[in-house]
Design a protein around this motif. Structure first.
Motif, PDB file in Angstrom:
ATOM      1  N   THR A  59      13.116  20.528  29.347  1.00 49.50           N
ATOM      2  CA  THR A  59      12.877  21.347  30.569  1.00 49.50           C
ATOM      3  C   THR A  59      14.545  22.272  30.986  1.00 49.50           C
ATOM      4  O   THR A  59      15.617  21.653  30.520  1.00 49.50           O
ATOM      5  CB  THR A  59      12.711  20.507  31.942  1.00 49.50           C
ATOM      6  N   GLY A  60      13.774  22.680  31.260  1.00 49.96           N
ATOM      7  CA  GLY A  60      15.189  24.568  31.514  1.00 49.96           C
ATOM      8  C   GLY A  60      14.986  26.046  31.805  1.00 49.96           C
ATOM      9  O   GLY A  60      14.027  26.245  31.658  1.00 49.96           O
ATOM     10  N   THR A  61      15.824  26.571  31.782  1.00 49.78           N
ATOM     11  CA  THR A  61      15.749  28.387  31.596  1.00 49.78           C
ATOM     12  C   THR A  61      16.621  28.327  30.603  1.00 49.78           C
ATOM     13  O   THR A  61      17.742  27.696  29.584  1.00 49.78           O
ATOM     14  CB  THR A  61      16.733  28.544  32.853  1.00 49.78           C
ATOM     15  N   ALA A  95       9.588  24.151  32.912  1.00 48.16           N
ATOM     16  CA  ALA A  95       9.012  23.036  33.321  1.00 48.16           C
ATOM     17  C   ALA A  95       8.576  21.640  33.478  1.00 48.16           C
ATOM     18  O   ALA A  95       9.118  20.451  34.166  1.00 48.16           O
ATOM     19  CB  ALA A  95       8.960  23.178  35.097  1.00 48.16           C
ATOM     20  N   ASP A  96       7.145  21.868  32.713  1.00 49.60           N
ATOM     21  CA  ASP A  96       6.884  20.673  32.364  1.00 49.60           C
ATOM     22  C   ASP A  96       7.054  19.827  31.147  1.00 49.60           C
ATOM     23  O   ASP A  96       7.228  20.429  29.774  1.00 49.60           O
ATOM     24  CB  ASP A  96       5.114  21.434  32.540  1.00 49.60           C
ATOM     25  N   HIS A 100       3.576  22.292  25.515  1.00 42.86           N
ATOM     26  CA  HIS A 100       3.564  23.948  24.637  1.00 42.86           C
ATOM     27  C   HIS A 100       3.719  25.141  25.482  1.00 42.86           C
ATOM     28  O   HIS A 100       2.526  25.604  26.290  1.00 42.86           O
ATOM     29  CB  HIS A 100       1.842  23.467  23.972  1.00 42.86           C
ATOM     30  N   TYR A 101       4.952  25.257  25.733  1.00 41.29           N
ATOM     31  CA  TYR A 101       4.966  26.780  25.887  1.00 41.29           C
ATOM     32  C   TYR A 101       5.082  28.045  24.915  1.00 41.29           C
ATOM     33  O   TYR A 101       5.550  27.816  23.576  1.00 41.29           O
ATOM     34  CB  TYR A 101       6.574  27.492  26.482  1.00 41.29           C
TER      35      TYR A 101
END
Length: 118
Positions: A59-61, A95-96, A100-101
């Motif tokens: 997770t992160g930016t 964040a999750d 799947h992004y």
């Protein structure tokens, strides 16, 4: 299950997938920008594998940089040294840890948009 990240690019002016666009993925943390991956879109406008696979996901930016100018020049949609759209950065958060992004780019020479896809 661990999360992962995919992307694709659609050429909205020509109504087709955008083949041959170089994409670089960075992870951002404070003032640090770490390059994680670099790839090129295939004939379907997608990457051949997730740009951030499950085994490397955290997770992160993040930031995806699409080198759209090279593609727009190659397809005859833009010319010259100064383009309206050249390198297109998209900064987003994940964040999750199990999700799947999917972050696509819809592109033309004078406009772009993105969204969280599925």
């Amino acid at each position: 299950m661990s999360g992962y990240l995919t992307t694709h690019v659609l050429d909205t002016a020509r109504g087709c997938p955008a083949e041959g666009i170089r994409i670089v993925l960075y992870r951002l943390a404070g003032d640090t920008r770490e390059k994680l991956a670099e790839t090129v879109t295939n004939d379907d406008g997608r990457t051949d594998a997730p740009i951030l696979p499950a085994e490397r996901f955290a997770t992160g930016t993040y930031e995806l940089v699409f080198f759209a100018g090279d593609y727009l020049r190659a397809t005859g949609q833009a010319e010259g040294d100064v383009l309206f759209l050249d390198e297109v950065p998209i900064r987003f958060g994940m964040a999750d840890a199990a999700a799947h992004y999917h972050v696509p780019l819809l592109l033309s020479a004078y406009g772009m948009s993105t969204y969280r896809g599925s």
